[in-house]
Motif scaffolding. Structure first.
Motif, PDB file in Angstrom:
ATOM      1  N   UNK A 185      -2.292   2.552   4.193  1.00  0.00           N
ATOM      2  CA  UNK A 185      -1.449   2.686   3.001  1.00  0.00           C
ATOM      3  C   UNK A 185      -0.049   2.155   3.289  1.00  0.00           C
ATOM      4  N   UNK A 186       0.491   2.533   4.440  1.00  0.00           N
ATOM      5  CA  UNK A 186       1.837   2.072   4.819  1.00  0.00           C
ATOM      6  C   UNK A 186       1.868   0.549   4.928  1.00  0.00           C
ATOM      7  N   UNK A 187       0.856  -0.006   5.578  1.00  0.00           N
ATOM      8  CA  UNK A 187       0.797  -1.458   5.780  1.00  0.00           C
ATOM      9  C   UNK A 187       0.692  -2.203   4.450  1.00  0.00           C
ATOM     10  N   UNK A 188      -0.204  -1.741   3.579  1.00  0.00           N
ATOM     11  CA  UNK A 188      -0.454  -2.440   2.325  1.00  0.00           C
ATOM     12  C   UNK A 188       0.733  -2.336   1.369  1.00  0.00           C
ATOM     13  N   UNK A 189       1.275  -1.122   1.219  1.00  0.00           N
ATOM     14  CA  UNK A 189       2.431  -0.946   0.333  1.00  0.00           C
ATOM     15  C   UNK A 189       3.628  -1.740   0.851  1.00  0.00           C
ATOM     16  N   UNK A 190       3.877  -1.682   2.152  1.00  0.00           N
ATOM     17  CA  UNK A 190       5.006  -2.417   2.741  1.00  0.00           C
ATOM     18  C   UNK A 190       4.878  -3.905   2.475  1.00  0.00           C
TER      19      UNK A 190
END
Length: 599
Positions: A185-190
């Motif tokens: 989630x962190x990777x994709x949103x970032x």
């Protein structure tokens, strides 16, 4: 960490995931105005399975539900989940139907359309998105999140780019099975925020137990919106509860969410669940299931499989079906498991386990392989494609380009059948023709559920502590000795021909059809035996394809049986003549019931 807006799902996804989509409008309205004052950015109140369930089971008009909610919710934006070219159904509809549906949904109260396609084929989202923008609505372009060898960061970023080209307002990461890990989630949103700077919404389910952590990392990465529900109608296969998220993200949501109003709504929901819907809230839906990470089966699909296998007296095959699902998914080019592909894959897995791999193939799987649902994320297994299509080639155009307009045709059909229809009724009929006609008749008579005939015996039945008043026609009370079997896991008793309940229908699955009552016997019963084609599973006769006296060849389709929400063509087992057709369109049948006698 900045502010994150909350999208509430209590009136749509939460009860769809936990209590079979059975929350009635009359139970929403008493708390609608309080929820309007809580401080949510929007409330998801429509779409998904709610439309179908309203007319099929609750005998409510979904358009009237939307209008009533709009009257009570004046400040908060209302939003719906729209399945792209499938709208709120399970197949593609022509562009004229899609455009009119979006127009009327907006007119009746929808401010935000969350549009997705089960295959992430953006071509299937174009018309709905364009029309929603045209009428002045906000549009969330949703990407169905899943995992597998083709679902890389590059894959998702390409989909974001395609959606932004259609001028969507928000990118929604739609994680329907709780597969999105906190770090992903962190990777994709970032990556989305840094590359495009567009608002991002993250939607997940608590099925695998990661949802709160996933939201924490998503918000840390800059997510602008997250979806929550109000406990106790939260967690499990639904979204995390806002009460928990309030404590987990106090700086992000604590300043503008009214906790006291949430507590009042929560107490109301707790009482409602205890007194009216407790029998629909199953422990499986509330238990964390880490095995979903392996099988990728969303909560609604899991309960659907249980229901299907119970109906077919094959619940002992559940583990085999779960093992088969990833194989079918790989064979079919890795479709994300979300409606309708979750039903397509799940039902085919059931048929593979019970009848042999691809020995029985639903019409929907044939259509899928032909390309009529869109472009799969990866290549379909060539052997499976050959078995299903033979030498026929899949289509390469946008599927809806092959569909003829049907709005005016539906309007004309309704007029010919004697119905005075509103614009909304015409659309309801376009989407679900048979169910719509049944609903229109029930609505005309002013009843929510089929009424108990005056000659029927009435009694009270208690299931999981919930009282149901049931009427049975045509038998004496001695038949009540069979009720314990009826209430048990899928046992079939010598049931009456007609029955109705005046309380909440007790179906265990948000997306499956309840086990059908045995069909009325034919005028001249024929024992199932040599020469008699029988039903391989419970279902409803959708179409009869042959006539009495007709010569048929081995494998030729005799009739279409709607079972497990899929169309199953029942083939002729041999060359011969159709001597007698023992069922008619609309009949419900059980496994083993005689359908056609052949000579």
């Amino acid at each position: 960490m900045g502010k994150v807006e909350i999208i509430d799902t209590t009136f749509r996804d939460a009860h769809q995931s936990l209590i079979a989509t059975r929350l009635r409008t009359e139970d929403m309205l008493p708390i609608a105005e309080k929820m309007d004052r809580i401080g949510f950015y929007s409330m998801e109140v429509w779409g998904g399975a709610t439309f179908d369930v309203c007319i099929r089971y609750l005998r409510e008009d979904p358009w009237e539900r939307l209008r009533l909610l709009r009257e009570h919710i004046k400040k908060t934006k209302l939003q719906m989940l729209l399945r792209g070219q499938n709208l709120v159904g399970y197949r593609h509809y022509p562009d004229d139907v899609v455009e009119k549906f979006v127009e009327l949904a907006h007119k009746n109260g929808i401010d935000i359309f969350r549009v997705f396609d089960a295959l992430n084929d953006v071509r299937n989202m174009e018309v709905a998105i364009r029309k929603a923008k045209e009428v002045g609505a906000e549009v969330q372009g949703a990407i169905a999140y899943t995992t597998g060898k083709v679902f890389t960061l590059e894959y998702y970023m390409k989909k974001v780019e395609e959606l932004l080209a259609l001028d969507v307002d928000v990118i929604t990461i739609k994680d329907m099975a709780g597969l999105l890990t906190p770090w992903k989630a962190y990777e994709l949103v970032s990556e989305i925020k840094e590359t495009y700077g567009v608002p991002v919404n993250v939607h997940t389910h608590s099925t695998t137990g990661m949802a709160v952590a996933t939201y924490l990392k998503a918000v840390e990465a800059g997510a602008d919106f997250i979806d929550t529900a109000i406990s106790p109608l939260a967690f499990g296969t639904a979204q995390p509860g806002i009460q928990t998220i309030w404590h987990a993200l106090p700086e992000a949501v604590g300043s503008y969410i009214d906790r006291e109003l949430i507590h009042e709504v929560s107490r109301y929901l707790k009482k409602l669940l205890e007194e009216k819907y407790g029998g629909l809230l199953h422990k499986e839906a509330l238990m964390v299931n880490p095995y979903v990470l392996k099988y990728q089966v969303p909560g609604g699909m899991f309960s659907n499989l249980i229901s299907q296998l119970k109906e077919m007296n094959a619940l002992d095959k559940l583990d085999e079906v779960l093992e088969e699902i990833p194989r079918v998914r790989e064979d079919l080019g890795w479709p994300p498991l979300v409606t309708p592909t979750s039903q397509i894959v799940g039902t085919q897995a059931v048929l593979n386990v019970l009848f042999g791999r691809y020995e029985r193939i639903t019409q929907q799987v044939k259509d899928y392989v032909k390309g009529l649902y869109g472009r799969p994320p990866a290549e379909i297994n060539p052997e499976v494609k050959k078995k299903i299509l033979g030498d026929e080639e899949p289509i390469t155009v946008r599927p809806a380009d092959l569909l003829e307009p049907m709005l005016e045709k539906c309007r004309k059909e309704l007029e010919e059948k004697g119905y005075t229809a509103t614009e909304e009724d015409v659309l309801t009929y376009c989407l679900f023709p048979q169910v719509a006609l049944e609903f229109f008749d029930v609505r005309k008579e002013g009843r929510k559920t089929p009424e108990v005939p005056p000659t029927a015996q009435k009694f009270k039945l208690y299931v999981d502590g919930v009282e149901f008043e049931v009427g049975i026609e045509g038998i004496d009370l001695s038949a009540l000795r069979y009720l314990p079997q009826i209430a048990s896991a899928g046992a079939t008793a010598p049931a009456p021909q007609k029955s109705s309940a005046s309380s909440v229908p007790a179906s265990p699955s948000p997306v499956s059809t309840p086990a059908p009552a045995p069909a009325a016997p034919a005028s001249t019963p024929v024992p199932a035996g040599e020469g008699v084609v029988t039903a391989p599973m419970p279902g409803k006769i959708l179409r009869v394809l042959v006539k009495e006296g007709e010569q048929v060849k081995t494998g030729q389709g005799l009739l279409i049986l709607e079972a497990m929400k899929m169309e199953n063509e029942i083939p002729a087992p041999k060359d011969g003549v159709v001597k007698k057709i023992l069922v008619k369109e609309g009949d419900t049948v059980n496994t083993g019931d005689p359908l056609i006698e052949m000579g």
